[in-house]
Structures are given as C-alpha cells and as structure tokens.
Design a protein around this motif. Structure first.
Motif, PDB file in Angstrom:
ATOM      1  N   MET A 216     -13.985   0.526  58.049  1.00  0.00           N
ATOM      2  CA  MET A 216     -13.160  -0.624  57.408  1.00  0.00           C
ATOM      3  C   MET A 216     -13.829  -0.977  56.166  1.00  0.00           C
ATOM      4  O   MET A 216     -15.107  -0.665  55.801  1.00  0.00           O
ATOM      5  N   ARG A 217     -13.371  -1.967  55.520  1.00  0.00           N
ATOM      6  CA  ARG A 217     -13.906  -2.356  54.149  1.00  0.00           C
ATOM      7  C   ARG A 217     -15.367  -2.840  54.365  1.00  0.00           C
ATOM      8  O   ARG A 217     -15.361  -3.908  54.861  1.00  0.00           O
ATOM      9  N   ASP A 218     -16.269  -2.328  53.572  1.00  0.00           N
ATOM     10  CA  ASP A 218     -17.704  -2.681  53.754  1.00  0.00           C
ATOM     11  C   ASP A 218     -17.958  -3.926  52.746  1.00  0.00           C
ATOM     12  O   ASP A 218     -18.617  -3.767  51.735  1.00  0.00           O
ATOM     13  N   PHE A 219     -17.698  -5.103  52.867  1.00  0.00           N
ATOM     14  CA  PHE A 219     -17.913  -6.191  51.993  1.00  0.00           C
ATOM     15  C   PHE A 219     -19.619  -6.311  52.074  1.00  0.00           C
ATOM     16  O   PHE A 219     -20.272  -6.807  51.111  1.00  0.00           O
ATOM     17  N   GLY A 220     -20.219  -5.878  53.087  1.00  0.00           N
ATOM     18  CA  GLY A 220     -21.637  -5.946  53.590  1.00  0.00           C
ATOM     19  C   GLY A 220     -22.598  -5.100  52.333  1.00  0.00           C
ATOM     20  O   GLY A 220     -23.723  -5.584  52.044  1.00  0.00           O
ATOM     21  N   ALA A 221     -21.899  -4.194  52.145  1.00  0.00           N
ATOM     22  CA  ALA A 221     -22.393  -3.259  51.282  1.00  0.00           C
ATOM     23  C   ALA A 221     -22.693  -3.764  49.786  1.00  0.00           C
ATOM     24  O   ALA A 221     -23.276  -3.471  48.962  1.00  0.00           O
ATOM     25  N   ALA A 273      -2.690  -6.698  63.252  1.00  0.00           N
ATOM     26  CA  ALA A 273      -2.928  -5.778  62.115  1.00  0.00           C
ATOM     27  C   ALA A 273      -3.999  -5.866  61.188  1.00  0.00           C
ATOM     28  O   ALA A 273      -4.432  -6.933  61.028  1.00  0.00           O
ATOM     29  N   SER A 274      -4.446  -4.899  60.688  1.00  0.00           N
ATOM     30  CA  SER A 274      -5.386  -4.622  59.387  1.00  0.00           C
ATOM     31  C   SER A 274      -4.593  -4.091  58.232  1.00  0.00           C
ATOM     32  O   SER A 274      -3.990  -2.744  58.933  1.00  0.00           O
ATOM     33  N   LEU A 275      -5.363  -4.037  57.153  1.00  0.00           N
ATOM     34  CA  LEU A 275      -4.700  -3.196  56.244  1.00  0.00           C
ATOM     35  C   LEU A 275      -5.777  -2.214  55.605  1.00  0.00           C
ATOM     36  O   LEU A 275      -6.895  -2.733  55.263  1.00  0.00           O
ATOM     37  N   LEU A 276      -5.830  -1.079  55.859  1.00  0.00           N
ATOM     38  CA  LEU A 276      -6.748   0.000  55.265  1.00  0.00           C
ATOM     39  C   LEU A 276      -6.058   0.456  53.649  1.00  0.00           C
ATOM     40  O   LEU A 276      -5.285   1.213  53.923  1.00  0.00           O
ATOM     41  N   HIS A 277      -6.765  -0.334  52.792  1.00  0.00           N
ATOM     42  CA  HIS A 277      -5.958  -0.207  51.392  1.00  0.00           C
ATOM     43  C   HIS A 277      -6.792   0.841  50.668  1.00  0.00           C
ATOM     44  O   HIS A 277      -6.460   1.066  49.697  1.00  0.00           O
ATOM     45  N   GLN A 278      -8.053   1.131  51.236  1.00  0.00           N
ATOM     46  CA  GLN A 278      -8.910   1.703  50.282  1.00  0.00           C
ATOM     47  C   GLN A 278      -8.434   3.123  49.299  1.00  0.00           C
ATOM     48  O   GLN A 278      -8.597   3.134  48.421  1.00  0.00           O
ATOM     49  N   ALA A 279      -7.857   3.794  50.483  1.00  0.00           N
ATOM     50  CA  ALA A 279      -7.164   5.079  49.806  1.00  0.00           C
ATOM     51  C   ALA A 279      -6.297   5.020  48.705  1.00  0.00           C
ATOM     52  O   ALA A 279      -5.814   5.875  48.015  1.00  0.00           O
ATOM     53  N   MET A 280      -5.389   3.825  48.901  1.00  0.00           N
ATOM     54  CA  MET A 280      -4.366   3.442  48.087  1.00  0.00           C
ATOM     55  C   MET A 280      -4.995   3.143  46.591  1.00  0.00           C
ATOM     56  O   MET A 280      -4.301   3.111  45.569  1.00  0.00           O
ATOM     57  N   GLU A 281      -6.084   3.149  46.398  1.00  0.00           N
ATOM     58  CA  GLU A 281      -6.907   2.630  45.212  1.00  0.00           C
ATOM     59  C   GLU A 281      -7.332   3.618  44.140  1.00  0.00           C
ATOM     60  O   GLU A 281      -7.755   3.372  43.304  1.00  0.00           O
ATOM     61  N   TRP A 282      -7.225   4.765  44.834  1.00  0.00           N
ATOM     62  CA  TRP A 282      -7.359   5.935  44.109  1.00  0.00           C
ATOM     63  C   TRP A 282      -6.202   6.971  43.879  1.00  0.00           C
ATOM     64  O   TRP A 282      -5.841   7.351  45.036  1.00  0.00           O
ATOM     65  N   ARG A 283      -5.856   7.174  42.774  1.00  0.00           N
ATOM     66  CA  ARG A 283      -4.484   7.882  42.769  1.00  0.00           C
ATOM     67  C   ARG A 283      -4.410   9.154  43.366  1.00  0.00           C
ATOM     68  O   ARG A 283      -3.496   9.372  44.330  1.00  0.00           O
ATOM     69  N   PHE A 284      -5.495   9.916  43.181  1.00  0.00           N
ATOM     70  CA  PHE A 284      -5.382  11.377  43.958  1.00  0.00           C
ATOM     71  C   PHE A 284      -5.312  11.117  45.339  1.00  0.00           C
ATOM     72  O   PHE A 284      -4.869  12.047  46.325  1.00  0.00           O
TER      73      PHE A 284
END
Length: 325
Positions: A216-221, A273-284
């Motif tokens: 999950m996106r780690d806003f705590g980091a 639902a939740s959205l796992l967008h992280q990998a979409m933010e890096w083109r490769f």
C-alpha cells in the motif's frame, strides 16, 4: 423527449457528482464551464493542481478527469438527459478535455443508471484490509462488462501474475519514497492542507501490511508523525488490471471513464476497492505491468477488490469553487 431544465440547482447536482470522482492524491484537477448557447458543460484541466513530478505526462490527470466525466454523464442520465459526450472536442484547446451536451431528454429512466448514480455518493477508496470472502466470478464478470462499455478491458490475472504485479508495485513504492521530487510532491498533498478540501487527509490514510505482501502507499514514510501500526492484509488479494489498446490522451480519458464505471458497479455490488497506482507512475514499470499474452495493450490502473469496512471519505471542493461563470 423534452430535456430537463438546466437551472442552477441541476447544474450544482451535475458538478457535485462529477467532483466525487477519484483523483491521484485527491488533487481534483478539473474545472467546469457551462456554455448556455449550446447547452454544453465543458470539463477542463486545472493545471494548478497537476502533479509534475509524479505525473509528468498528465496521464493520471486525464484519467481523473475521465472519471469525473463518467459521474457527470451518469448524473445527467439520472436527471433525465440523454447526454452526448465528446472527448478532446477542440484540438486548438488542449486543456478542454471533454464537452457534455445537455439539450436532449432521455426516452426512459433505467434502473441500472439510478443504481450507478446512487453509488457515486457512497464510493470511497479503501486503504485498510479486506476481511470478507473472495469476490464472486459473476461480480467480476459484471465489472469487466463495465470496463468494456467504455472501450477498455479489465484483466483478471491469475495468482502468479498477481504476485508479479505486486512485486512491480512494491518496487514503484520504494522508488516513490526515495525519489526527492516525488517524495516532496506526495508530502505536499498528504495530511491537512490549511483547511482546503483536497489532498489526502490524515483520517483517510491507511496502515502498511505487516506481512509485506501488499504494498500500500506509505504516506507514513513521508511524514512519520502520521505513521499507523502495520496490520495483516488479506492473504490472497484480488488485483485487476485496467487496460486500453492505445496510450494517447483520449485513451487516458477513456481509462478514467472505465475506471469509474468499474468502481461504481463494484459499489452497487457492495464490493470495496482501492487503487494501486504506484507502478503507473514509472513509465518502464507501467510497461512491465502489461501481460504480453493478451496482445498489445497499456496498463492504466491496478484495482484491488474485496469486502470490508466502508472506509472514510475524502473531502471534495464544493461545486461553486470548480464552476467557472
């Protein structure tokens, strides 16, 4: 059929439905303007709420606006219009992303439209563990139909492919938290923003997976003071992949239409639902997220589906603040 009256009350309802759509970091990157002489409600990008580090091409912005257009179209049908949607209607105005013509009435009211309209106000992104049974195949098939209705595809990967996608997401999450520009941008859009109703409020942040299985996106980091204790997430997450055949701005908008149609249909079925967008933010990494076995296609979003608590809503700008007179 005679069209409903497009008065101030109807306009507020339409725009309020549109702004209930999801957007990356809840940036709400849209503005609306009614052209009275043509009964067209224009949907424009709000560049001041773009994410240049996280979304340099504007792909996620287009996806967000597409989701808002789906809500707007659904609300218009619910109120009795037969809306005509045009994406990117004027090449001379790249910031004009869609126009919705509201000059014809619908012949009838469909229960399915009313159900989707009701779901607009109940849909939330869930950042906590899912605790219920697996999502039934018949429901997944209905969600795939929703994506297909918007000229997109919802892929249902098997266990091995799901594990691969989660590894890509974990790698993207690691890069997001160590990249200085993206880290600073995410920090700006998380937590309270001087009372403004956008960004991700602390109440909507979620914990991390204690087993490290689900990244999950780690806003705590980004802000240790908002860190939540880790908890165990579901052992077998159901991840779906939203695909389009092209990868141009119009395809991104259609991905947003499909994404919101899927999310509203899921809400009608009681699926979270939740959205796992992280990998979409890096083109490769986004390129790697596609499954070559299904032919040429472009991944636009990973969607995690399941049953669990309703979750906390995120704030939205009031219609008056995104509607240009």
């Amino acid at each position: 059929m005679t069209a409903p009256v497009l008065d101030a009350r109807a306009l507020e309802t339409l725009v309020s439905a549109a702004v209930a759509a999801p957007s990356l970091h809840n940036t709400q990157p849209w503005r609306f303007r009614l052209v009275p002489e043509t009964s067209v409600l224009e949907v424009r990008a709000a560049p001041e709420r773009a994410l240049p580090a996280t979304d340099p091409q504007g792909r996620a912005l287009h996806v967000s606006v597409g989701a808002a257009v789906l809500n707007l179209r659904t609300a218009a049908r619910h109120l009795g219009w037969a809306p005509e949607v045009r994406l990117l209607p004027d090449p001379a105005e790249p910031g004009l992303l869609a126009g919705v013509r509201l000059d014809e009435g619908a012949g009838s009211r469909l229960p399915a439209v009313d159900a989707l309209y009701g779901a607009i106000w109940r849909r939330h992104s869930i950042r906590s563990p899912f605790t219920g049974p697996p999502v039934p195949e018949r429901v997944l098939a209905d969600l795939a139909d929703a994506a297909r209705a918007e000229e997109a595809e919802l892929l249902l990967p098997d266990e091995a492919e799901t594990a691969r996608l989660l590894r890509l997401t974990a790698e993207a999450e690691r890069r997001n938290t160590v990249d200085p520009a993206q880290r600073a941008e995410s920090r700006r859009w998380s937590g309270e923003r001087n009372g403004k109703p956008y960004g991700i409020p602390s109440a909507a942040l979620g914990p991390q997976d204690a087993d490290g299985r689900l990244p999950m996106r780690d806003f705590g980091a980004l802000a240790p003071e908002r860190h939540l204790p880790p908890v165990r997430f579901e052992a077998h997450p159901r991840i779906t992949v939203l695909l389009t055949r092209g990868d141009r701005p119009e395809d991104w908008l259609r991905a947003g239409l499909a994404l919101e149609h899927v999310l509203l249909a899921a809400t009608v079925h009681g699926v979270r639902a939740s959205l796992l967008h992280q990998a979409m933010e890096w083109r490769f990494l986004r390129w790697e997220a596609r499954d070559a076995r299904h032919g040429p296609a472009f991944a636009q979003m990973l969607i995690r589906l399941g049953y669990g608590p309703e979750g906390a809503p995120t704030p939205r700008l009031p219609a008056a603040e995104v509607l240009d007179g």
